[in-house]
Design an enzyme around this catalytic site. Structure first.
Site, PDB file in Angstrom:
ATOM      1  CB  SER A   1      63.799  41.950  58.666  1.00 19.94           C
ATOM      2  OG  SER A   1      64.838  42.221  57.753  1.00 19.94           O
TER       3      SER A   1
ATOM      4  CE1 TYR B   1      63.140  47.268  59.603  1.00 17.64           C
ATOM      5  CE2 TYR B   1      64.909  45.799  58.897  1.00 17.64           C
ATOM      6  CZ  TYR B   1      63.582  46.163  58.875  1.00 17.64           C
ATOM      7  OH  TYR B   1      62.674  45.443  58.128  1.00 17.64           O
TER       8      TYR B   1
END
Ligand SMILES: NC(=O)c1ccc[n+]([C@@H]2O[C@H](COP(=O)([O-])OP(=O)(O)OC[C@H]3O[C@@H](n4cnc5c(N)ncnc54)[C@H](OP(=O)(O)O)[C@@H]3O)[C@@H](O)[C@H]2O)c1
Length: 252
Positions: free
Chosen positions: A145, A158
């Site tokens: 990501s 995250y």
């Protein structure tokens, strides 16, 4: 020598029920790929399987597993190799966004995010890197990501799981590129999937189909890293270049 794209690929998909994975697998199905589909929900897996078969897949096997259980990985991966007759492309797509504020309060919430996004991926990549290195070929494509490019207060747990994954993949690539193995780090920005269903949508959101096209193109071009869509490369270049003394005071 046969054209690389004309030879049907044998594809292992880990987290095959992910919306981004499904979009990517559909394009590979149109190229007559065969699949070993791993996910934790048998009903969703069955739906993905029949969708791929109607789109041109030459075969599709499903396998239910919670990928947090790293002890089960070697047997699962051996079964994929046996059933497919070898793996050409392994796509790692499973992941959780988690709850940042819960993870700030409670380590076990942070650990759960790191277990799914980082540690389970490290376990799978370790086995697959050794497999592909011995084969002296193959593609290891991993969905990370843009959040892994810089820690931000809104999602740094995250982000850390994906940032750790990026560093790990850099090292694996440095080790096995010379054996002819492609190690592709995929960095999507915002994508409209179940993972982001609770977020208000804006112009930066992409559709899974668009991201899937960038992933397949990056595999075909044997890229190392792909931002999907590519404009995120520029955005993250700007985000990374903000001096730390300014960045630490920003609300991001
Ligand atoms: N959507 C975005 O904006 C975005 C942006 C950047 C990166 N990503 C990354 O893209 C990847 C795919 O996510 P997505 O956007 O396609 O969301 P998604 O549709 O919610 O997919 C997430 C997938 O991960 C699976 N999963 C989670 N924990 C698992 C476990 N322990 N074992 C097996 N499977 C597990 C889920 O399975 P179930 O179906 O059983 O829940 C689901 O199929 C993730 O790695 C995510 O971090 C997404």
């Amino acid at each position: 020598m046969a054209d690389r794209q004309s030879v049907p690929k044998r594809v292992l998909a880990l987290g095959a029920t992910s919306a981004i994975a499904q979009a990517t697998l559909r394009l590979l199905a149109e190229q007559r790929a065969s699949f070993f589909l791993v996910g934790r929900n048998p009903e969703k897996l069955a739906a993905v399987r029949s969708d791929l078969l109607t789109r041109g897949a030459t075969g599709a096997v499903t396998f239910s597993a919670d990928l947090d259980d790293t002890a089960s990985h070697p047997a699962l991966l051996m079964k994929a190799v046996t059933d497919l007759g070898g793996i050409d492309i392994a796509l790692l797509a499973h992941g959780v966004l988690g709850d940042q504020s819960a993870a700030e309060r409670d380590y076990t919430s942070a650990e759960a995010i790191l277990q799914t996004n980082f540690l389970s991926a490290v376990s799978l990549i370790t086995w697959l890197a050794n497999y592909f290195e011995a084969e002296r070929r193959g593609t290891l494509a991993v969905i990370s990501s843009v959040a892994g490019d810089r820690g931000r207060k809104s999602n740094y747990v995250y982000g850390a799981s994906k940032g750790g994954l990026n560093i790990f993949l850099d090292g694996v690539r440095n080790r096995i590129d010379r054996a002819g193995v492609q190690v592709l780090t995929i960095k999507p920005g915002f994508v409209a999937t179940p993972m982001t269903a609770h977020l208000a949508k804006n112009a930066l959101f992409a559709e899974p189909a668009q991201v899937g096209r960038h992933i397949v193109r990056a595999i075909e071009k044997r890229k190392d890293v792909v931002y999907a869509p590519p404009f995120w490369g520029l955005i993250m270049l700007m985000v990374r270049s903000i001096p730390r003394r300014i960045f630490k005071k920003m609300n991001m």
